[in-house]
Design an enzyme around this catalytic site. Structure first.
Site, PDB file in Angstrom:
ATOM      1  CB  SER A  82       1.198   1.177  -6.059  1.00 32.31           C
ATOM      2  OG  SER A  82       0.357   2.186  -6.603  1.00 32.31           O
TER       3      SER A  82
ATOM      4  CE1 TYR B 285       3.470   5.246  -2.892  1.00 32.09           C
ATOM      5  CE2 TYR B 285       2.574   4.889  -5.083  1.00 32.09           C
ATOM      6  CZ  TYR B 285       2.557   4.636  -3.729  1.00 32.09           C
ATOM      7  OH  TYR B 285       1.634   3.749  -3.209  1.00 32.09           O
TER       8      TYR B 285
END
Length: 293
Positions: free
Chosen positions: A147, A160
């Site tokens: 990401s 996350y």
């Protein structure tokens, strides 16, 4: 449709997180190329729907393998099934991820830990199972989806962010360790915001705010195309995908004080509605009833 989507592909591709979002789109891309597919996710029903879509798209053969990637034994069983059915694995694309929104201290410890288990340890399980099968053959393409939040930290997704920072390090270490095997390649694909069910199904511990898909999001097909292209490369690669990524990274690194001052208000404005919602673990422990996550 591009040439990479239409040319015939006889490879065997294992795709985790295939029930929705990036994983589903990746499966469909390989289906259009007539590849043989092993689709893994936690939801059996959703996987079967995607498998049928892949068959209609042109996949040569499709196996559905309900798997929780945070469980190393389940991942090994899924890879064993792939080899038993098809004789080898050519591509392994790890697309599964979960998240929860909230301040770090408001996230229950078990929710934080579960996100780390799926996003980091789950990716490591997939990588381990893939590489131990690629290395004896001297061939195979491993793609780990990280990401933008693996290189730029933001508030309200601490678990996350931590997991995706670790994925960047894992990709680099695996690239280094497999340099001596010219046919074994490791790729990192790092999307910015993507329009997937992850926002609607995420855990949420932000009082009176509900996550929504940011207006800057890319379509999941954009990321799937990058995954397929990476798995065609003759050398290991890492790629940021999304128009927002490079400006965000530059700001984060060059003017960190400015970034830290504006990122919280910006995220609250574009990623959340004012709709009230009760605290929820979302799909952190179980897939939603629809299975599309």
């Amino acid at each position: 449709m591009t040439d990479i989507d239409t040319e015939r592909d006889t490879r065997v591709a294992v795709i985790t997180g295939a029930s929705s979002g990036i994983g589903r789109e990746t499966a469909l891309r390989y289906g259009e190329r007539h590849a043989r597919l092993v689709l893994a996710a936690r939801s059996d029903g959703a996987l079967r729907e995607v498998a049928e879509e892949c068959r209609r798209a042109g996949a040569s053969d499709v196996i559905v393998a309900p798997t929780d990637i945070s469980d190393a034994d389940q991942v090994e069983e899924m890879f064993d099934l792939a080899v038993q059915r098809f004789g080898r694995i050519d591509v392994a694309a790890q697309c599964a991820a979960i998240t929860a929104f909230g301040r770090f201290e408001d996230l229950p410890a078990e929710v934080f830990d579960a996100i780390i288990r799926t996003n980091l340890l789950g990716a490591a399980n997939v990588a381990r199972s893939a590489l131990t099968r690629f290395q004896p053959r001297g061939a195979g393409q491993l793609v780990l989806v990280g990401s933008l939040l693996g290189v730029t930290a933001v508030p309200y997704q601490s678990a996350y962010v931590a997991s995706k920072f670790a994925i960047c390090g894992l990709v680099r270490a695996l690239r280094q360790e497999n340099r001596h095997l010219p046919g074994v390649r490791v790729h990192g694909i790092y999307p910015g915001p993507v329009d997937t069910p992850v926002y609607a199904s995420a855990g949420n511990y932000l009082e009176q705010q509900t996550p929504r898909v940011p207006p800057t999001s890319d379509a999941p097909g954009t990321i799937a195309a990058a995954i397929v292209r990476a798995a065609e490369k003759s050398s290991s690669t890492e790629r940021q995908v999304g128009w927002l990524n490079l400006p965000a990274i530059a700001t984060y690194r060059l003017v960190p004080g400015v970034f830290d001052a504006v990122i919280g208000p910006l995220i609250r404005r574009v990623m959340f509605t004012a709709q009230s919602s009760a605290d929820s673990a979302g799909n952190v422990f179980e897939p939603p009833a629809t299975g599309r996550a």
